[in-house]
Design an enzyme around this catalytic site. Structure first.
Site, PDB file in Angstrom:
ATOM      1  N   CYS A 203       0.826  -1.199   0.000  1.00  0.00           N
ATOM      2  CA  CYS A 203       0.000   0.000   0.000  1.00  0.00           C
ATOM      3  C   CYS A 203       0.862   1.252   0.000  1.00  0.00           C
ATOM      4  O   CYS A 203       2.072   1.204   0.236  1.00  0.00           O
ATOM      5  CB  CYS A 203      -0.930   0.003   1.209  1.00  0.00           C
ATOM      6  SG  CYS A 203      -0.070  -0.103   2.788  1.00  0.00           S
ATOM      7  N   ARG A 232       6.798   0.866   1.185  1.00  0.00           N
ATOM      8  CA  ARG A 232       7.478   2.048   1.712  1.00  0.00           C
ATOM      9  C   ARG A 232       7.933   1.770   3.137  1.00  0.00           C
ATOM     10  O   ARG A 232       7.189   1.205   3.942  1.00  0.00           O
ATOM     11  CB  ARG A 232       6.538   3.264   1.693  1.00  0.00           C
ATOM     12  CG  ARG A 232       6.237   3.795   0.298  1.00  0.00           C
ATOM     13  CD  ARG A 232       7.477   4.423  -0.344  1.00  0.00           C
ATOM     14  NE  ARG A 232       7.211   4.973  -1.668  1.00  0.00           N
ATOM     15  CZ  ARG A 232       7.408   4.312  -2.799  1.00  0.00           C
ATOM     16  NH1 ARG A 232       7.854   3.057  -2.763  1.00  0.00           N
ATOM     17  NH2 ARG A 232       7.165   4.891  -3.960  1.00  0.00           N
ATOM     18  N   ASP A 256      12.448  -4.538   1.558  1.00  0.00           N
ATOM     19  CA  ASP A 256      13.139  -3.965   0.396  1.00  0.00           C
ATOM     20  C   ASP A 256      13.209  -2.454   0.498  1.00  0.00           C
ATOM     21  O   ASP A 256      13.679  -1.796  -0.422  1.00  0.00           O
ATOM     22  CB  ASP A 256      12.425  -4.365  -0.900  1.00  0.00           C
ATOM     23  CG  ASP A 256      13.188  -3.903  -2.141  1.00  0.00           C
ATOM     24  OD1 ASP A 256      14.390  -4.235  -2.257  1.00  0.00           O
ATOM     25  OD2 ASP A 256      12.603  -3.187  -2.967  1.00  0.00           O
ATOM     26  N   GLU A 261      16.231   6.526   2.893  1.00  0.00           N
ATOM     27  CA  GLU A 261      17.000   5.879   1.820  1.00  0.00           C
ATOM     28  C   GLU A 261      17.840   6.894   1.059  1.00  0.00           C
ATOM     29  O   GLU A 261      17.292   7.930   0.638  1.00  0.00           O
ATOM     30  CB  GLU A 261      16.027   5.164   0.854  1.00  0.00           C
ATOM     31  CG  GLU A 261      15.277   4.042   1.524  1.00  0.00           C
ATOM     32  CD  GLU A 261      14.246   3.391   0.616  1.00  0.00           C
ATOM     33  OE1 GLU A 261      13.836   2.259   0.906  1.00  0.00           O
ATOM     34  OE2 GLU A 261      13.835   4.016  -0.391  1.00  0.00           O
ATOM     35  N   HIS A 282      16.092  -1.567  -1.882  1.00  0.00           N
ATOM     36  CA  HIS A 282      15.047  -0.966  -2.718  1.00  0.00           C
ATOM     37  C   HIS A 282      15.232  -1.380  -4.188  1.00  0.00           C
ATOM     38  O   HIS A 282      15.182  -0.551  -5.103  1.00  0.00           O
ATOM     39  CB  HIS A 282      15.052   0.563  -2.602  1.00  0.00           C
ATOM     40  CG  HIS A 282      13.725   1.175  -2.918  1.00  0.00           C
ATOM     41  ND1 HIS A 282      13.171   2.195  -2.178  1.00  0.00           N
ATOM     42  CD2 HIS A 282      12.813   0.904  -3.895  1.00  0.00           C
ATOM     43  CE1 HIS A 282      12.003   2.538  -2.687  1.00  0.00           C
ATOM     44  NE2 HIS A 282      11.762   1.762  -3.728  1.00  0.00           N
TER      45      HIS A 282
END
Length: 309
Positions: A203, A232, A256, A261, A282
């Site tokens: 989501c 996220r 991930d 970041e 990511h």
């Protein structure tokens, strides 16, 4: 028209930009751009292509010629959309390019947790298999996904694709109603968490979903349950997750994405060194096919804009 790409290397250095160069534009390519460099680099740009560089109102004020911003990603929070609307700057993002890549990565993380793949491979590399009195090593837990209950939070194109793949493994799939929402055919997340063997997040990050996986919800999960996040980092209270893992409140986690970041080198999760915590950088979207699809979609949107002009 002058096109400026501010962080082209974020798409990978193997990206094929020939379709962009085929348009009637002049392209200036920057591998990366710092905050201090942004304003000067877009000063003469008619078109800005950007992935994650922040384009605030203050920065965009330095680009009086700008008429179009192409975001080379789905998320648009790095661009001041209100300012663009006031100035009449067209803004387009790209969605749907990485569905198969991210879904594949999600299942990879799930399978790695289910089979204790990384700690077992480390045993092999350290010579423990060679020294074993038996033909195999059975020191790490392994489970079958068949028959396990997967709870998905976020059921757009990506969540649906993950559900399809999970069902191919024989998993039972439920879709949770996100916190702050009601859905006639979906049970609330808090109601599903105690039943879940795997929880997978797909989501968007919003006021309602920020740190929705917190200490209270982690406490609702089975001690054997896995948590997977390819959405996220801000969806998870990271300190609460670390506590849950170290105290064996859940069976494992695979992430991930983190809340910051790139993450600082001293990030607690990066330094936890837990056998049941997997972290990838990511990269779920990073299949070459997905990255090239992103470029194709972005160029098509830019081409349509040029045609309309």
């Amino acid at each position: 028209m002058q096109v400026v790409i501010l962080d082209g290397d974020s798409l990978g250095r193997d990206a094929d930009l020939s379709a962009l160069h085929a348009l009637p534009v002049s392209v200036t390519y920057y591998p990366s751009t710092t905050a201090a460099e942004s304003a000067s680099r877009i000063a003469n740009a008619d078109i800005i292509l950007v992935n994650k560089v922040v384009l605030s109102a203050e920065v965009l004020e330095q680009a009086p010629r700008c008429r179009y911003i192409g975001i080379l990603a789905t998320g648009m929070n790095n661009v001041d959309l209100d300012y663009c609307k006031q100035r009449g700057i067209a803004v387009n993002n790209v969605s749907g390019y990485g569905t198969d890549s991210v879904a594949q990565h999600t299942l990879m993380l799930m399978l790695n947790l289910a089979t204790s793949a990384l700690p077992t491979m480390r045993q092999v590399q350290q010579g423990e298999w060679s020294q074993s009195p038996f033909f195999c090593l059975l020191d790490n837990p392994v489970i079958e996904l068949a028959g396990k209950h997967l709870v998905i939070v976020g059921y757009g194109t990506l969540g649906q694709r993950v559900a399809e793949l999970a069902k191919a493994f024989g998993m039972r799939v439920s879709v949770a109603a996100r916190p702050g929402t009601q859905h006639a055919s979906r049970r609330p997340l808090d109601e599903l968490l105690p039943e879940a063997d795997v929880v997978s997040l797909h989501c968007q990050l919003s006021d309602d979903t920020a740190e929705m996986i917190n200490a209270e919800r982690l406490a609702l999960m089975k001690p054997s349950a896995f948590l997977i996040n390819t959405a996220r980092g801000g969806l998870i209270d990271e300190q609460a997750l670390l506590t849950a893992l170290t105290q064996n409140q859940i069976g494992g986690a695979a992430l991930d994405t983190l809340s910051v970041e790139p993450p600082p080198a001293d990030h607690p999760l990066l330094n936890a060194q837990l056998p049941n915590l997997l972290i990838t950088p990511h990269s779920a979207w990073a299949a070459k096919e997905a990255r090239q699809r992103l470029i194709t979609l972005a160029v098509n949107k830019l081409s349509a804009f040029l045609d309309s002009e």
